[in-house]
Design a protein around this motif. Structure first.
Motif, PDB file in Angstrom:
ATOM      1  N   GLY A  18      21.867 -22.120  -2.534  1.00 59.12           N
ATOM      2  CA  GLY A  18      22.885 -22.563  -1.590  1.00 59.12           C
ATOM      3  C   GLY A  18      23.925 -21.487  -1.335  1.00 59.12           C
ATOM      4  N   VAL A  19      24.350 -20.801  -2.393  1.00 61.60           N
ATOM      5  CA  VAL A  19      25.332 -19.720  -2.246  1.00 61.60           C
ATOM      6  C   VAL A  19      24.747 -18.593  -1.404  1.00 61.60           C
ATOM      7  N   LYS A  20      23.508 -18.222  -1.700  1.00 58.45           N
ATOM      8  CA  LYS A  20      22.856 -17.150  -0.949  1.00 58.45           C
ATOM      9  C   LYS A  20      22.777 -17.504   0.538  1.00 58.45           C
ATOM     10  N   HIS A  21      22.380 -18.728   0.824  1.00 55.82           N
ATOM     11  CA  HIS A  21      22.292 -19.188   2.213  1.00 55.82           C
ATOM     12  C   HIS A  21      23.677 -19.188   2.864  1.00 55.82           C
ATOM     13  N   GLY A  22      24.664 -19.692   2.146  1.00 59.01           N
ATOM     14  CA  GLY A  22      26.020 -19.758   2.683  1.00 59.01           C
ATOM     15  C   GLY A  22      26.617 -18.388   2.959  1.00 59.01           C
ATOM     16  N   ILE A  23      26.347 -17.434   2.080  1.00 60.76           N
ATOM     17  CA  ILE A  23      26.849 -16.076   2.284  1.00 60.76           C
ATOM     18  C   ILE A  23      26.188 -15.455   3.518  1.00 60.76           C
ATOM     19  N   GLY A  24      24.890 -15.672   3.673  1.00 59.55           N
ATOM     20  CA  GLY A  24      24.193 -15.173   4.863  1.00 59.55           C
ATOM     21  C   GLY A  24      24.742 -15.796   6.132  1.00 59.55           C
ATOM     22  N   LEU A  25      25.018 -17.081   6.087  1.00 60.76           N
ATOM     23  CA  LEU A  25      25.591 -17.764   7.241  1.00 60.76           C
ATOM     24  C   LEU A  25      26.982 -17.222   7.561  1.00 60.76           C
ATOM     25  N   ALA A  26      27.784 -17.031   6.521  1.00 59.06           N
ATOM     26  CA  ALA A  26      29.133 -16.483   6.723  1.00 59.06           C
ATOM     27  C   ALA A  26      29.073 -15.099   7.340  1.00 59.06           C
ATOM     28  N   LYS A  27      28.141 -14.280   6.893  1.00 62.18           N
ATOM     29  CA  LYS A  27      27.975 -12.930   7.455  1.00 62.18           C
ATOM     30  C   LYS A  27      27.634 -13.029   8.939  1.00 62.18           C
ATOM     31  N   ALA A  28      26.691 -13.903   9.272  1.00 63.21           N
ATOM     32  CA  ALA A  28      26.251 -14.052  10.667  1.00 63.21           C
ATOM     33  C   ALA A  28      27.373 -14.565  11.564  1.00 63.21           C
ATOM     34  N   LEU A  29      28.244 -15.416  10.999  1.00 64.57           N
ATOM     35  CA  LEU A  29      29.324 -16.014  11.790  1.00 64.57           C
ATOM     36  C   LEU A  29      30.650 -15.280  11.641  1.00 64.57           C
ATOM     37  N   ASN A  30      30.663 -14.237  10.802  1.00 65.26           N
ATOM     38  CA  ASN A  30      31.902 -13.519  10.501  1.00 65.26           C
ATOM     39  C   ASN A  30      32.971 -14.490   9.977  1.00 65.26           C
ATOM     40  N   ALA A  31      32.546 -15.356   9.070  1.00 67.57           N
ATOM     41  CA  ALA A  31      33.421 -16.399   8.533  1.00 67.57           C
ATOM     42  C   ALA A  31      33.977 -15.992   7.176  1.00 67.57           C
ATOM     43  N   LYS A  32      35.095 -16.574   6.825  1.00 69.59           N
ATOM     44  CA  LYS A  32      35.694 -16.405   5.500  1.00 69.59           C
ATOM     45  C   LYS A  32      34.886 -17.244   4.507  1.00 69.59           C
ATOM     46  N   VAL A  33      34.759 -16.753   3.260  1.00 73.34           N
ATOM     47  CA  VAL A  33      33.989 -17.455   2.237  1.00 73.34           C
ATOM     48  C   VAL A  33      34.832 -17.665   0.988  1.00 73.34           C
ATOM     49  N   THR A  34      34.797 -18.886   0.486  1.00 77.94           N
ATOM     50  CA  THR A  34      35.352 -19.196  -0.832  1.00 77.94           C
ATOM     51  C   THR A  34      34.223 -19.784  -1.659  1.00 77.94           C
ATOM     52  N   VAL A  35      34.037 -19.230  -2.851  1.00 80.74           N
ATOM     53  CA  VAL A  35      33.026 -19.751  -3.777  1.00 80.74           C
ATOM     54  C   VAL A  35      33.764 -20.476  -4.891  1.00 80.74           C
ATOM     55  N   ILE A  36      33.366 -21.723  -5.119  1.00 79.36           N
ATOM     56  CA  ILE A  36      34.025 -22.543  -6.137  1.00 79.36           C
ATOM     57  C   ILE A  36      33.024 -22.965  -7.199  1.00 79.36           C
TER      58      ILE A  36
END
Length: 143
Positions: A18-36
Motif C-alpha cells: 500500500g505504501v509503495k502504491h501510494g508513493i507512486g501515486l503521489a509522485k504521479a500527482l505531485n502530491a504531498k505524502v505523510t506516512v503514519i
C-alpha cells in the motif's frame, strides 16, 4: 486531483504494498505524502468480580513502549527509503498508544489529507469478525 495523501503502514507485506502504491501515486500527482504508523497501548487486564487481573510493572510498560518505538522507527525508515528511491519527500509520523483506525482518521483530518491509502489483508467471515480490519473500520468511520 489529490494533493495530500496519508499512507498508513504497520510494516506488514500488505501494508508495504500500500505504501509503495501510494508513493507512486503521489509522485504521479505531485502530491504531498505523510506516512503514519501507530502502536497500540499495552493490553492490561484488571480482572472482574472474583478474579484478579494482571497489571504490568513500570519496567514492563517502559519495555513495551521502547519496543513499539523501535518497531515504528524501522517501519518508517523503510517507508522513507521507498520514497527516496522514487524521488519524493515524505513526512513520517509515529502515533504511540492509540487505536489505529481512530489515529488514522484524526491524522487525515488534522493534516488536511484528501486521500488515505492503506492495505487490507482481505479477511472474510469469522476471521474478519475475530481479527478485525483497521481498513474496514477506517472506511466505516469515514462514511
Amino acid at each position: 486531483m489529490y494533493g495530500n495523501i496519508l499512507l498508513s503502514t504497520d510494516g506488514s507485506d500488505v501494508a508495504r504494498n500500500g505504501v509503495k502504491h501510494g508513493i507512486g501515486l503521489a509522485k504521479a500527482l505531485n502530491a504531498k505524502v505523510t506516512v503514519i504508523t501507530i502502536t497500540e497501548p499495552m493490553p492490561v487486564y484488571y480482572g472482574n468480580g472474583y478474579a484478579s487481573g494482571w497489571t504490568p510493572s513500570r519496567e514492563e510498560f517502559d519495555h513495551f513502549d521502547a519496543a513499539g518505538k523501535e518497531r515504528a522507527r524501522r517501519v518508517l525508515d523503510e517507508a522513507r527509503a521507498m520514497a527516496e528511491q522514487i524521488g519524493i519527500p515524505a513526512e513520517l509520523l509515529h502515533v504511540p498508544n492509540a487505536h489505529p483506525a481512530t489515529a488514522i482518521i484524526e491524522t487525515a483530518k488534522s493534516r488536511g489529507c484528501d486521500l488515505i491509502v492503506m492495505g487490507s489483508h482481505g479477511r472474510r467471515g469469522l476471521t474478519k469478525l475475530f481479527l478485525g480490519s483497521q481498513t474496514s473500520e477506517v472506511l466505516a468511520l469515514q462514511l
